[in-house]
Write an enzyme that holds these catalytic residues in place. Structure first.
Site, PDB file in Angstrom:
ATOM      1  N   LEU A  86      11.069  -1.065  -9.456  1.00 38.21           N
ATOM      2  CA  LEU A  86      10.797  -0.078 -10.208  1.00 38.21           C
ATOM      3  C   LEU A  86       9.407   0.981  -9.888  1.00 38.21           C
ATOM      4  CD1 LEU A  86      11.146  -2.569 -13.678  1.00 38.21           C
ATOM      5  CD2 LEU A  86      12.617  -1.304 -12.376  1.00 38.21           C
ATOM      6  N   CYS A  87       9.974   1.822  -9.787  1.00 36.53           N
ATOM      7  CA  CYS A  87       9.173   2.808  -9.714  1.00 36.53           C
ATOM      8  C   CYS A  87       7.889   3.085 -10.811  1.00 36.53           C
ATOM      9  CB  CYS A  87       9.503   4.148  -9.402  1.00 36.53           C
ATOM     10  SG  CYS A  87       8.385   5.955  -9.214  1.00 36.53           S
TER      11      CYS A  87
END
Length: 280
Positions: A86-87
């Site tokens: 996840l960014c």
């Protein structure tokens, strides 16, 4: 391998999060690798994720706390792509924005906050509230069965660190069972109580003559499973056929009837017109 500083810091943080866990969050390091942490977020009230059991991992670099972990959520949620990095500003996508003062609890509180928001980023998904509620209802089943790849717990199986970043349907719940044995046992009891088919995650029919568990049948999770991912009651072809059987032929073929009336009117008009021309 963790540096001495990382090992000391993560050991202290584990003691802290055990003594004072944030609301709806539990976490611990893997027994064989202090850099691999496993967390469970419980869906908070007044969200589509309420009562959902969301399992994921934090993989810390050896240089922690001077670099952030990678963050993944394995359980399908309708909010994040399963087992995908996840960014986030608190993840390894943005090492320069990471604050060494942030701890595991800070990271997981931030993840929970982002999950319950509408903001999009790399690794996030768009879905309706009905779909997310349905996935929340299936989350315990998914965690303990690996998405239905086993029908009963496989005792004696041990998971390895290999593949922890890609735990998806098909592992039979082995990794989850290794990291969360007490939760896994509770999940199987819950599935038995609510008559959840371990192979499909669907509700099994109550045998004829047997009275079902009224309290279980009325639970929000079971209600969400009955509605299905689109929020409907999940009528199949047989259900639609039964429904249609109670309607008249005219009601089920409105367009055909209208078309027949229009064609009949046009033909009658032509016949009348031709009859008038012949008489003149």
């Amino acid at each position: 391998m963790a540096t001495r500083a990382a090992n000391k810091r993560l050991t202290r943080e584990y003691a802290t999060i055990q003594a004072n866990p944030p609301p709806y969050i539990v976490a611990h390091p893997s027994e064989n690798n202090i850099l691999e942490w496993h967390y469970i977020l419980t869906g908070p009230p007044n969200t589509p994720y309420v009562n959902g059991q969301y399992w994921g991992t934090l993989l810390f670099p050896p240089t922690y706390p001077f670099a952030p972990p990678s963050i993944r959520m394995h359980t399908p949620s309708g909010r994040f792509q399963p087992s995908t990095r996840l960014c986030l500003s608190i993840s390894d996508f943005h090492p320069k924005s990471f604050n060494p003062a942030w701890e595991v609890s800070t990271i997981l509180i931030g993840l929970m906050s982002f999950m319950t928001s509408d903001e999009m980023t790399t690794g996030s998904l768009g879905a309706s509230d009905a779909e997310r509620k349905w996935l929340a209802a299936r989350s315990r089943w998914w965690n303990s069965t690996g998405g239905g790849s086993v029908k009963t717990p496989v005792k004696g199986n041990t998971a390895t660190v290999k593949g922890v970043g890609a735990v998806k349907a098909g592992d039979g719940g082995v990794k989850f069972r290794a990291e969360w044995p007490e939760l896994d046992e509770e999940n199987w009891k819950w599935m038995t109580e609510h008559r959840i088919d371990a192979a499909t995650g669907k509700i099994l029919a109550t045998p004829e003559g047997e009275i079902g568990n009224t309290s279980a049948a009325c639970s929000p999770e079971v209600a969400a499973l009955k509605r299905g991912p689109g929020g409907t009651t999940g009528l199949g072809d047989a259900g639609r056929a039964a429904r249609d059987a109670g309607q008249s032929w005219v009601r089920r073929n409105k367009l055909l009837v209208v078309g027949m009336v229009v064609v009949g009117y046009v033909l009658m008009a032509r016949l009348v017109g031709e009859g008038g021309a012949a008489s003149s």
